[in-house]
Design a protein around this motif. Structure first.
Motif, mmCIF file in Angstrom:
data_model
loop_
_atom_site.group_PDB
_atom_site.id
_atom_site.type_symbol
_atom_site.label_atom_id
_atom_site.label_comp_id
_atom_site.label_asym_id
_atom_site.label_seq_id
_atom_site.Cartn_x
_atom_site.Cartn_y
_atom_site.Cartn_z
ATOM 1 N N ALA A 1 17.882 44.542 72.911
ATOM 2 C CA ALA A 1 17.338 43.942 74.137
ATOM 3 C C ALA A 1 15.806 43.913 74.104
ATOM 4 N N ASP A 2 15.174 44.971 73.528
ATOM 5 C CA ASP A 2 13.710 44.956 73.353
ATOM 6 C C ASP A 2 13.289 43.677 72.641
ATOM 7 N N ILE A 3 14.044 43.340 71.608
ATOM 8 C CA ILE A 3 13.639 42.233 70.738
ATOM 9 C C ILE A 3 13.933 40.873 71.378
ATOM 10 N N LEU A 4 14.990 40.829 72.205
ATOM 11 C CA LEU A 4 15.355 39.528 72.782
ATOM 12 C C LEU A 4 14.797 39.290 74.189
ATOM 13 N N LEU A 5 14.456 40.378 74.882
ATOM 14 C CA LEU A 5 13.935 40.231 76.256
ATOM 15 C C LEU A 5 12.767 39.231 76.359
ATOM 16 N N PRO A 6 11.814 39.273 75.418
ATOM 17 C CA PRO A 6 10.690 38.326 75.518
ATOM 18 C C PRO A 6 11.122 36.865 75.526
ATOM 19 N N GLN A 7 12.319 36.586 75.000
ATOM 20 C CA GLN A 7 12.779 35.194 74.961
ATOM 21 C C GLN A 7 13.529 34.771 76.226
ATOM 22 N N THR A 8 13.655 35.680 77.190
ATOM 23 C CA THR A 8 14.341 35.295 78.429
ATOM 24 C C THR A 8 13.364 34.534 79.331
ATOM 25 N N GLU A 9 13.932 33.872 80.328
ATOM 26 C CA GLU A 9 13.127 32.984 81.181
ATOM 27 C C GLU A 9 12.009 33.698 81.915
ATOM 28 N N ASP A 10 12.241 34.954 82.288
ATOM 29 C CA ASP A 10 11.216 35.667 83.043
ATOM 30 C C ASP A 10 9.999 36.008 82.190
ATOM 31 N N PHE A 11 10.140 35.918 80.883
ATOM 32 C CA PHE A 11 8.997 36.209 80.014
ATOM 33 C C PHE A 11 8.548 34.925 79.314
ATOM 34 N N CYS A 12 8.824 34.765 78.011
ATOM 35 C CA CYS A 12 8.270 33.602 77.302
ATOM 36 C C CYS A 12 9.250 32.443 77.138
ATOM 37 N N SER A 13 10.535 32.646 77.487
ATOM 38 C CA SER A 13 11.597 31.673 77.163
ATOM 39 C C SER A 13 11.752 31.613 75.642
ATOM 40 N N PRO A 14 12.841 31.015 75.152
ATOM 41 C CA PRO A 14 13.096 31.081 73.710
ATOM 42 C C PRO A 14 11.957 30.515 72.859
ATOM 43 N N MET A 15 11.554 31.254 71.882
ATOM 44 C CA MET A 15 10.564 30.789 70.905
ATOM 45 C C MET A 15 10.594 31.725 69.698
ATOM 46 N N PRO A 16 10.071 31.261 68.535
ATOM 47 C CA PRO A 16 10.100 32.109 67.340
ATOM 48 C C PRO A 16 9.501 33.487 67.594
ATOM 49 N N THR A 17 10.130 34.463 66.998
ATOM 50 C CA THR A 17 9.789 35.866 67.229
ATOM 51 C C THR A 17 9.666 36.585 65.894
ATOM 52 N N ILE A 18 8.704 37.492 65.812
ATOM 53 C CA ILE A 18 8.579 38.292 64.586
ATOM 54 C C ILE A 18 8.565 39.770 64.943
ATOM 55 N N VAL A 19 9.271 40.567 64.149
ATOM 56 C CA VAL A 19 9.327 42.015 64.370
ATOM 57 C C VAL A 19 8.866 42.710 63.088
#
Ligand code: TRP
Ligand code: SF4
Length: 362
Positions: A189-207
């Protein structure tokens, strides 16, 4: 099987082949301004780094997420992640930093209160001192236990994972407690939360992680696909860095003071650690002058390589002079301990200056 909570020495090549991790050397040439860790091959592997790289090349934003378990002291190996996050920040990354107090609670027995204290004293203050602006609008730092959206998402995501899958990835047994069993779902959830609507919405992510965290990355990528219809997730990418060898040649560990240089070590303590570290030098001076040293097997050289000599030219000079026997370990250790001393003294001043900010982040 990789056990993220109990990692021992791993064979990177073998793991890369087994789990389909790509070589970082395949993408490094197409990066305009690779950082030191990229240039020097310390980042050795990746999954889907190119998705983020495309965004960087187009000057568009993306997500970079990292986390840390507040269970002990921050050592110089941890600095590597900060260096990478700073690079992504510079390239317009939306930065998310999770303080994994729930993980520290379930796997290391730390209370949330302890976790919070450690996070502030060890991690946040050092992150700030190392030059990452945690108060910037593009940087989001949170405690797992205090984030309702995180816990909410984690619970929802756990619906599509079953015990056999958790066993297959982590080797959990029937005696594994449920908090521990659930911990990876919080990280997912840490890794996917940023892609939810309340944050950045789906976009490329790097960990950016060490290879020990790859089981979590695999699980996350799997879950991202399963929830694609509902959330539109883009599968998160990752990079993998080599671990700096410990001063005593076992794994650098927060719980073994002699194995590592800690960012809160006094310069005298650090100096002593460097002076007594295992080198790639020969048995005798005579032999070293004749045969040269082995920088590739030297912990002191690693400190220079990973952290202390930013200029590639200067580093190459040390390497060559070690190899041809003109640089001897005594002199080299002296130079290295001077560098680490300066680094730590400067860091301590900056840490003091930013302590109040660290205390007010949560
Ligand atoms: N499990 C990581 C560790 O042991 C910490 C962590 C929590 C993390 N959430 C994360 C790392 C998300 C990367 C991304 O240090
Ligand atoms: Fe290591 Fe320096 Fe000795 Fe070479 S000269 S083996 S780099 S300590």
């Amino acid at each position: 099987m990789i056990d993220p909570w109990n990692i021992s020495n791993v064979d990177h090549e073998n793991i890369m082949d087994q789990f389909g991790i790509r070589r970082f050397s395949d993408v490094v040439d197409s990066i305009k301004d690779p950082n030191l860790l990229m240039r020097r091959g310390i980042l050795f592997g990746h999954r889907d780094f190119n998705l983020v790289q495309e965004r960087i090349n187009k000057n568009k934003d993306f997500i970079c997420i990292t986390g840390m378990m507040p269970s002990g002291k921050m050592h110089i190996g941890h600095k590597m992640v900060v260096d990478q996050v700073k690079w992504y920040f510079k390239h317009k990354g939306n930065i998310f930093i999770s303080i994994a107090d729930m993980e520290a609670y379930s796997t290391r027995g730390k209370s949330f209160d302890e976790g919070k204290k450690i996070a502030i004293n060890e991690y946040l203050s050092n992150y700030l001192a190392l030059g990452l602006d945690l108060t910037h609008k593009n940087v989001n730092v949170y405690l797992q236990s205090e984030s309702m959206p995180l816990n909410d998402l984690s619970f929802k995501l756990s619906k599509k994972v079953n015990i056999s899958q958790m066993k297959a990835i982590y080797g959990f047994k029937s005696t594994t407690n449920i908090a521990h069993l659930y911990t990876p779902l919080i990280q997912v959830a840490d890794i996917l939360l940023p892609q939810t609507e309340d944050f950045c919405s789906p976009m490329p992510t790097i960990v950016p992680v060490g290879i020990d965290q790859d089981p979590h990355i695999r699980l996350t990528r799997d879950i991202a696909i399963r929830f694609k219809d509902e959330f539109g997730f883009t599968s998160p990418g990752s990079t993998y860095h080599r671990f700096i060898t410990s001063l005593t040649n076992e794994k650098m560990s927060s719980s073994k003071p002699k194995t590592a240089i800690f960012l809160n070590d006094s310069s005298n303590v650090a100096e002593k650690k460097v002076k007594t570290a295992k080198t790639g030098g020969r048995e005798s001076l005579k032999e070293q002058k004749e045969l040269g040293g082995c920088p590739d097997k030297c912990v002191v050289y690693e400190l220079l390589l990973y952290h202390l000599i930013p200029s590639d030219k200067e580093l190459e000079k040390v390497y060559d002079e070690c190899r041809n026997g003109t640089l001897l370990c005594g002199e080299c250790k002296q130079m290295t301990s001077n560098k680490i001393k300066n680094f730590l003294e400067d860091l301590a001043i900056k840490r003091d200056e930013s302590f109040e900010i660290a205390e007010n982040i949560f």
